[in-house]
Scaffold this motif. Structure first.
Motif, PDB file in Angstrom:
ATOM      1  N   ARG A 127       0.600  -0.988  -0.551  1.00 35.68           N
ATOM      2  CA  ARG A 127       0.348  -0.009   0.004  1.00 35.68           C
ATOM      3  C   ARG A 127       0.916   1.011  -0.154  1.00 35.68           C
ATOM      4  O   ARG A 127       1.018   1.711   0.878  1.00 35.68           O
ATOM      5  CB  ARG A 127      -1.009   0.245   1.297  1.00 35.68           C
ATOM      6  CG  ARG A 127      -2.064  -0.890   1.241  1.00 35.68           C
ATOM      7  CD  ARG A 127      -2.169  -0.995   2.241  1.00 35.68           C
ATOM      8  NE  ARG A 127      -1.991  -1.389   3.551  1.00 35.68           N
ATOM      9  CZ  ARG A 127      -1.257  -2.779   3.449  1.00 35.68           C
ATOM     10  NH1 ARG A 127      -1.388  -3.845   3.081  1.00 35.68           N
ATOM     11  NH2 ARG A 127      -0.708  -2.847   5.295  1.00 35.68           N
ATOM     12  N   ALA A 128       1.359   1.568  -0.933  1.00 31.63           N
ATOM     13  CA  ALA A 128       2.165   2.792  -1.058  1.00 31.63           C
ATOM     14  C   ALA A 128       1.397   3.973  -1.617  1.00 31.63           C
ATOM     15  O   ALA A 128       0.628   4.288  -2.084  1.00 31.63           O
ATOM     16  CB  ALA A 128       2.888   2.509  -2.712  1.00 31.63           C
ATOM     17  N   ALA A 129       1.774   5.218  -0.950  1.00 34.33           N
ATOM     18  CA  ALA A 129       1.254   6.431  -0.576  1.00 34.33           C
ATOM     19  C   ALA A 129       2.064   7.420  -1.333  1.00 34.33           C
ATOM     20  O   ALA A 129       3.036   7.740  -0.755  1.00 34.33           O
ATOM     21  CB  ALA A 129       1.103   6.577   1.000  1.00 34.33           C
ATOM     22  N   LEU A 130       1.943   8.140  -1.853  1.00 35.73           N
ATOM     23  CA  LEU A 130       2.119   9.067  -2.786  1.00 35.73           C
ATOM     24  C   LEU A 130       1.744  10.341  -1.110  1.00 35.73           C
ATOM     25  O   LEU A 130       1.019  11.253  -1.720  1.00 35.73           O
ATOM     26  CB  LEU A 130       1.620  10.123  -4.120  1.00 35.73           C
ATOM     27  CG  LEU A 130       2.208  10.969  -4.911  1.00 35.73           C
ATOM     28  CD1 LEU A 130       3.803  10.750  -4.850  1.00 35.73           C
ATOM     29  CD2 LEU A 130       1.768  11.253  -5.931  1.00 35.73           C
ATOM     30  N   ILE A 156       4.773   2.380   2.220  1.00 35.76           N
ATOM     31  CA  ILE A 156       5.915   2.749   1.318  1.00 35.76           C
ATOM     32  C   ILE A 156       4.977   3.810   1.008  1.00 35.76           C
ATOM     33  O   ILE A 156       3.885   4.133   0.713  1.00 35.76           O
ATOM     34  CB  ILE A 156       6.317   1.461   0.061  1.00 35.76           C
ATOM     35  CG1 ILE A 156       6.546   0.116  -0.003  1.00 35.76           C
ATOM     36  CG2 ILE A 156       6.626   2.722  -0.840  1.00 35.76           C
ATOM     37  CD1 ILE A 156       6.747  -0.293  -0.670  1.00 35.76           C
ATOM     38  N   ILE A 157       6.219   4.943   1.628  1.00 35.82           N
ATOM     39  CA  ILE A 157       5.620   6.070   1.244  1.00 35.82           C
ATOM     40  C   ILE A 157       6.652   6.563  -0.099  1.00 35.82           C
ATOM     41  O   ILE A 157       7.847   6.342  -0.633  1.00 35.82           O
ATOM     42  CB  ILE A 157       5.836   7.289   2.287  1.00 35.82           C
ATOM     43  CG1 ILE A 157       7.638   6.911   2.444  1.00 35.82           C
ATOM     44  CG2 ILE A 157       4.765   7.014   3.401  1.00 35.82           C
ATOM     45  CD1 ILE A 157       7.999   8.725   3.834  1.00 35.82           C
ATOM     46  N   SER A 158       5.915   7.221  -1.199  1.00 32.39           N
ATOM     47  CA  SER A 158       6.491   7.608  -2.614  1.00 32.39           C
ATOM     48  C   SER A 158       6.661   9.198  -2.341  1.00 32.39           C
ATOM     49  O   SER A 158       5.859   9.683  -2.209  1.00 32.39           O
ATOM     50  CB  SER A 158       5.609   6.862  -3.311  1.00 32.39           C
ATOM     51  OG  SER A 158       6.052   7.514  -4.577  1.00 32.39           O
ATOM     52  N   LEU A 159       7.705   9.101  -2.923  1.00 28.39           N
ATOM     53  CA  LEU A 159       7.924  11.145  -2.208  1.00 28.39           C
ATOM     54  C   LEU A 159       8.580  11.684  -3.676  1.00 28.39           C
ATOM     55  O   LEU A 159       9.641  11.504  -4.597  1.00 28.39           O
ATOM     56  CB  LEU A 159       9.065  11.108  -1.632  1.00 28.39           C
ATOM     57  CG  LEU A 159       9.598  10.653  -0.524  1.00 28.39           C
ATOM     58  CD1 LEU A 159      10.984  10.532   0.696  1.00 28.39           C
ATOM     59  CD2 LEU A 159       7.674  11.406   0.807  1.00 28.39           C
ATOM     60  N   PRO A 160       7.881  12.972  -3.866  1.00 29.84           N
ATOM     61  CA  PRO A 160       8.547  14.255  -5.460  1.00 29.84           C
ATOM     62  C   PRO A 160       9.396  13.831  -5.188  1.00 29.84           C
ATOM     63  O   PRO A 160       9.379  15.772  -4.632  1.00 29.84           O
ATOM     64  CB  PRO A 160       7.036  14.118  -5.405  1.00 29.84           C
ATOM     65  CG  PRO A 160       6.692  14.113  -4.388  1.00 29.84           C
ATOM     66  CD  PRO A 160       7.143  13.513  -3.636  1.00 29.84           C
ATOM     67  N   VAL A 169      -0.036  14.346   4.982  1.00 32.80           N
ATOM     68  CA  VAL A 169      -0.593  13.247   3.987  1.00 32.80           C
ATOM     69  C   VAL A 169      -0.627  12.073   4.713  1.00 32.80           C
ATOM     70  O   VAL A 169      -0.038  10.591   4.311  1.00 32.80           O
ATOM     71  CB  VAL A 169      -0.150  13.719   2.681  1.00 32.80           C
ATOM     72  CG1 VAL A 169      -0.313  11.959   1.907  1.00 32.80           C
ATOM     73  CG2 VAL A 169      -0.794  15.006   2.194  1.00 32.80           C
ATOM     74  N   ALA A 170       1.610  12.095   5.063  1.00 29.10           N
ATOM     75  CA  ALA A 170       2.152  11.171   5.900  1.00 29.10           C
ATOM     76  C   ALA A 170       1.458  10.531   7.109  1.00 29.10           C
ATOM     77  O   ALA A 170       1.521   8.873   6.850  1.00 29.10           O
ATOM     78  CB  ALA A 170       3.699  11.387   6.127  1.00 29.10           C
ATOM     79  N   PHE A 171       0.743  11.355   7.767  1.00 27.62           N
ATOM     80  CA  PHE A 171       0.769  10.455   8.868  1.00 27.62           C
ATOM     81  C   PHE A 171      -1.222  10.160   8.305  1.00 27.62           C
ATOM     82  O   PHE A 171      -1.112   9.176   8.899  1.00 27.62           O
ATOM     83  CB  PHE A 171       0.068  12.378  10.025  1.00 27.62           C
ATOM     84  CG  PHE A 171      -1.323  11.580  10.731  1.00 27.62           C
ATOM     85  CD1 PHE A 171      -0.446  11.145  11.993  1.00 27.62           C
ATOM     86  CD2 PHE A 171      -2.148  11.805  10.987  1.00 27.62           C
ATOM     87  CE1 PHE A 171      -0.951  10.980  13.679  1.00 27.62           C
ATOM     88  CE2 PHE A 171      -3.256  11.890  12.098  1.00 27.62           C
ATOM     89  CZ  PHE A 171      -1.975  11.274  13.301  1.00 27.62           C
ATOM     90  N   ILE A 183      11.738  16.576   3.182  1.00 25.28           N
ATOM     91  CA  ILE A 183      11.796  14.888   2.925  1.00 25.28           C
ATOM     92  C   ILE A 183      11.722  14.200   4.834  1.00 25.28           C
ATOM     93  O   ILE A 183      11.014  13.621   4.478  1.00 25.28           O
ATOM     94  CB  ILE A 183      12.931  14.515   2.232  1.00 25.28           C
ATOM     95  CG1 ILE A 183      12.536  15.059   0.551  1.00 25.28           C
ATOM     96  CG2 ILE A 183      13.188  12.669   1.900  1.00 25.28           C
ATOM     97  CD1 ILE A 183      11.984  14.133  -0.158  1.00 25.28           C
ATOM     98  N   LEU A 184      12.989  14.998   5.741  1.00 22.86           N
ATOM     99  CA  LEU A 184      12.610  14.471   6.395  1.00 22.86           C
ATOM    100  C   LEU A 184      11.714  14.694   7.731  1.00 22.86           C
ATOM    101  O   LEU A 184      11.448  13.236   8.216  1.00 22.86           O
ATOM    102  CB  LEU A 184      14.306  15.329   7.255  1.00 22.86           C
ATOM    103  CG  LEU A 184      15.267  14.683   6.080  1.00 22.86           C
ATOM    104  CD1 LEU A 184      16.718  15.481   7.056  1.00 22.86           C
ATOM    105  CD2 LEU A 184      15.847  13.820   6.058  1.00 22.86           C
ATOM    106  N   GLU A 185      11.133  15.753   7.547  1.00 23.18           N
ATOM    107  CA  GLU A 185       9.687  15.686   8.066  1.00 23.18           C
ATOM    108  C   GLU A 185       8.629  14.949   7.402  1.00 23.18           C
ATOM    109  O   GLU A 185       7.979  13.602   9.045  1.00 23.18           O
ATOM    110  CB  GLU A 185       9.075  17.160   8.179  1.00 23.18           C
ATOM    111  CG  GLU A 185       9.293  17.706   9.478  1.00 23.18           C
ATOM    112  CD  GLU A 185       8.903  19.424   9.057  1.00 23.18           C
ATOM    113  OE1 GLU A 185       7.837  19.386   7.815  1.00 23.18           O
ATOM    114  OE2 GLU A 185       8.422  19.759   9.745  1.00 23.18           O
ATOM    115  N   ILE A 186       8.289  14.245   6.472  1.00 19.76           N
ATOM    116  CA  ILE A 186       7.695  13.753   5.789  1.00 19.76           C
ATOM    117  C   ILE A 186       7.923  11.954   6.434  1.00 19.76           C
ATOM    118  O   ILE A 186       7.743  10.933   6.768  1.00 19.76           O
ATOM    119  CB  ILE A 186       7.609  13.194   4.591  1.00 19.76           C
ATOM    120  CG1 ILE A 186       6.437  14.679   4.112  1.00 19.76           C
ATOM    121  CG2 ILE A 186       6.838  11.843   4.069  1.00 19.76           C
ATOM    122  CD1 ILE A 186       7.409  15.228   2.504  1.00 19.76           C
TER     123      ILE A 186
END
Length: 148
Positions: free
Chosen positions: A83-86, A104-108, A92-94, A117-120
């Motif tokens: 379950r990957a989340a953009l 999985i997180i997907s980062l732009p 949104v990460a929370f 990036i680090l906060e997310i």
């Protein structure tokens, strides 16, 4: 905690920042990402092995990075247990963890700075899945579990 991470050429800088941060907080890393600056590569070549590693239960979570995060998320979500989340901000990460049990997180890479990036990443890793009504919804994600 073992984190799998993969990126294409747009994520090289952020991947190294994330690895440094995660190592400092005691995480182990399995790096599937590209590491050279100045050379373009195809993101599927790095995202597939990352997603497969998480899908097989060999890592607790995954982090994938490409230019927009979209292509990476599309690839990762082909795997049955992913379950990957953009994710583009910590809120949104929370919610991706709390409500969607994202693994999985997907980062732009082209749309975030290093602090974001680090906060997310931190928010994603410290947030627990809430369960309850969300667990029922998660169970309906696989097509074979959805009432026809």
């Amino acid at each position: 905690m073992l984190i799998a991470i993969g990126s294409d050429h747009t994520g090289v800088y952020y991947k190294s920042l994330i690895i440094s941060f995660l190592t400092k907080i005691g995480c182990k890393i399995k790096d599937f990402g590209f590491s050279e600056h100045g050379k373009a590569v195809d993101y599927p070549d790095f995202i597939h092995p990352t997603a497969e590693f998480v899908n097989e239960g060999k890592a607790d979570f995954g982090i994938i990075i490409c230019g927009t995060g979209n292509g990476a998320a599309m690839i990762a979500n082909k795997y049955k247990k992913i379950r990957a989340a953009l994710v583009w901000n910590k809120e949104v990460a929370f919610l991706a963890r709390k409500h969607n049990d994202a693994n999985i997180i997907s980062l732009p890479a082209r749309f975030l700075d290093k602090n974001e990036i680090l906060e997310i990443t931190e928010t994603f890793l410290i947030t627990n899945f809430e369960g309850g009504r969300h667990k029922i919804r998660i169970s309906k994600i696989p097509i074979q579990n959805y009432p026809q």
